[in-house]
Design a protein around this motif. Structure first.
Motif, short mmCIF file in Angstrom:
data_model
loop_
_atom_site.label_atom_id
_atom_site.label_comp_id
_atom_site.label_asym_id
_atom_site.label_seq_id
_atom_site.Cartn_x
_atom_site.Cartn_y
_atom_site.Cartn_z
N PHE A 158 -7.85 -17.75 -27.64
CA PHE A 158 -8.53 -16.49 -27.92
C PHE A 158 -7.55 -15.34 -28.16
CE2 PHE A 158 -12.34 -18.05 -25.16
CZ PHE A 158 -12.70 -18.93 -26.16
N SER A 159 -6.52 -15.25 -27.32
CA SER A 159 -5.58 -14.12 -27.44
C SER A 159 -4.69 -14.23 -28.67
CB SER A 159 -4.71 -14.02 -26.18
OG SER A 159 -3.91 -15.18 -26.03
N SER A 160 -4.50 -15.45 -29.19
CA SER A 160 -3.63 -15.65 -30.35
C SER A 160 -4.23 -15.14 -31.65
CB SER A 160 -3.29 -17.14 -30.49
OG SER A 160 -4.46 -17.87 -30.84
N GLY A 161 -5.56 -14.96 -31.66
CA GLY A 161 -6.22 -14.53 -32.89
C GLY A 161 -6.55 -15.69 -33.82
N ARG A 164 -11.49 -16.79 -35.03
CA ARG A 164 -12.11 -15.62 -35.63
C ARG A 164 -13.63 -15.75 -35.58
NH1 ARG A 164 -8.46 -11.99 -35.56
NH2 ARG A 164 -9.73 -10.78 -37.03
N SER A 173 -13.77 -10.23 -32.97
CA SER A 173 -12.57 -11.02 -32.74
C SER A 173 -11.61 -10.29 -31.79
CB SER A 173 -11.87 -11.31 -34.07
OG SER A 173 -12.72 -12.08 -34.91
N ASN A 174 -11.58 -8.97 -31.88
CA ASN A 174 -10.73 -8.19 -30.97
C ASN A 174 -11.19 -8.31 -29.53
OD1 ASN A 174 -9.09 -7.27 -33.05
ND2 ASN A 174 -10.32 -5.43 -33.40
N GLN A 177 -10.10 -11.56 -28.21
CA GLN A 177 -8.68 -11.52 -27.85
C GLN A 177 -8.48 -10.89 -26.47
OE1 GLN A 177 -7.22 -9.81 -31.80
NE2 GLN A 177 -5.54 -11.19 -31.32
N ASP A 178 -9.25 -9.86 -26.18
CA ASP A 178 -9.16 -9.22 -24.86
C ASP A 178 -9.59 -10.20 -23.76
OD1 ASP A 178 -8.33 -6.88 -26.06
OD2 ASP A 178 -10.35 -6.00 -26.11
N GLY A 180 -9.31 -13.40 -23.95
CA GLY A 180 -8.21 -14.36 -23.85
C GLY A 180 -7.07 -13.86 -22.97
N ILE A 181 -6.72 -12.60 -23.13
CA ILE A 181 -5.65 -12.02 -22.31
C ILE A 181 -6.05 -12.01 -20.84
CG2 ILE A 181 -4.39 -9.88 -21.83
CD1 ILE A 181 -4.56 -9.28 -24.87
#
Length: 328
Positions: A158-161, A164, A173-174, A177-178, A180-181
């Motif tokens: 997820f964090s790698s982008g 999508r 998608s942003n 990513q959050d 995922g972090i």
């Protein structure tokens, strides 16, 4: 505060609990009703002729590869219990443990965690002479291995982008990513606790929980992540070749959470709904459903049939496998 002073507070929680229990059943029924409507609408939008044609066109080589990866996944999951053997420090051989892990996993996938993950493990390990307390420790460690492994691989994807979200989805998608972090931070926090925590033991409802060593925790995360990766590899093998593996892996990870929330055994229908919703802009719905039907046959049904036979064999040999309690 004395015991008499604390007592009223516990009674004040009772009305809230009764209120929740009153609404729990109708809300659950409404939720499942909504799922039935969703799945019915989904089924009406599927070109079933395409599904059957795709299933008929599967090459034997593809099915053999998917079956081989499935076997690897089951062996990796069974290794969760090998870590558990070290954790409880009991003299069990790998020949005793691997069948328990494989049988439990197959029943877990098809009949829910309570039947496979809990009841089946208690049955098989008790036949091997393992105490209830140690069985609970193995269960807890296996659960931690699975979900901390999930956090690592989901956090990385997820964090790698690489994953999508389709256009127009509320979850961007942003935002993914959050998430995922956050998952990566949680998994790293587990490793930090295993390395630096001064307190190593807790007692939860009479069950002693011991924080594993850093080395064991790293092995947990590696095996847990590997199993999720292998599960996605089975699906990837059976879906259209134009799909990228990281995308298939990401959708599987999202569907896993949806399956946990719904509590439907084997995530029946949930997996298909999530894959179609997230990938229908990439490939046809029919090809997706065909690949997922093949996945269920290879990863769920076939292992269950095999492990039923394994279970009967293990039960028949239980006396010879039992740990001797007689002093030498």
């Amino acid at each position: 505060m004395s015991h008499s002073e604390a007592q009223p507070a516990s009674h004040s929680d009772t009305p809230g609990k009764h209120h929740w229990h009153r609404w729990k059943r109708p809300l659950t029924m409404l939720f499942f009703l909504a799922l039935i409507v969703l799945f019915t609408m989904l089924a009406q939008r599927i070109e079933w002729n395409e599904v059957f044609d795709t299933l008929a066109d599967f090459k034997v080589r593809t099915l053999i590869i998917a079956s081989g990866v499935t076997l690897a996944s089951f062996l990796v999951y069974a290794c969760f219990d090998l870590i558990g053997r070290t954790y409880i420090r009991q003299n069990l051989t790998w020949r005793q443990i691997l069948p328990v892990g494989i049988i439990s996993y197959a029943f877990n996938l098809n009949l829910s965690a309570w039947v496979g993950g809990v009841a089946m493990r208690y049955r098989l390990y008790s036949r091997l002479g393992v105490s209830k307390g140690n069985i609970a420790k193995i269960l807890g460690l296996s659960l931690a291995t699975n979900w901390f492994g999930y956090m690592v691989i989901a956090g990385a994807v997820f964090s790698s982008g690489l994953m999508r979200m389709p256009p127009g989805w509320k979850v961007s998608s942003n935002a993914l990513q959050d998430v995922g972090i956050l998952l990566l931070l949680l998994s790293m926090g587990y490793l930090a606790a295993c390395r630096y925590s001064r307190r190593r033991k807790w007692s939860v409802r009479g069950v002693e929980i011991i924080l594993p060593s850093l080395r064991m925790a790293i092995l947990q995360l590696a095996l847990g992540a590997l199993n999720w990766a292998l599960m996605a590899a089975v699906i990837f093998t059976l879906l259209p070749s134009k799909l990228d593996y990281p995308l298939v892996l990401g959708v599987l990870l999202i569907s896993a959470i949806a399956g946990v929330i719904t509590h439907i055994p084997a995530g029946l229908g949930v997996l298909e709904a999530v894959f179609v919703a997230l990938l229908q802009h990439e490939v046809s719905r029919g090809s997706l459903v065909a690949g997922l039907i093949a996945y269920r046959a290879i990863y769920f049904i076939l292992p269950l049939l095999i492990t039923v036979v394994m279970y009967l064999v293990v039960e028949a040999k239980a006396k010879s496998l039992r740990i001797s309690k007689k002093p030498r």
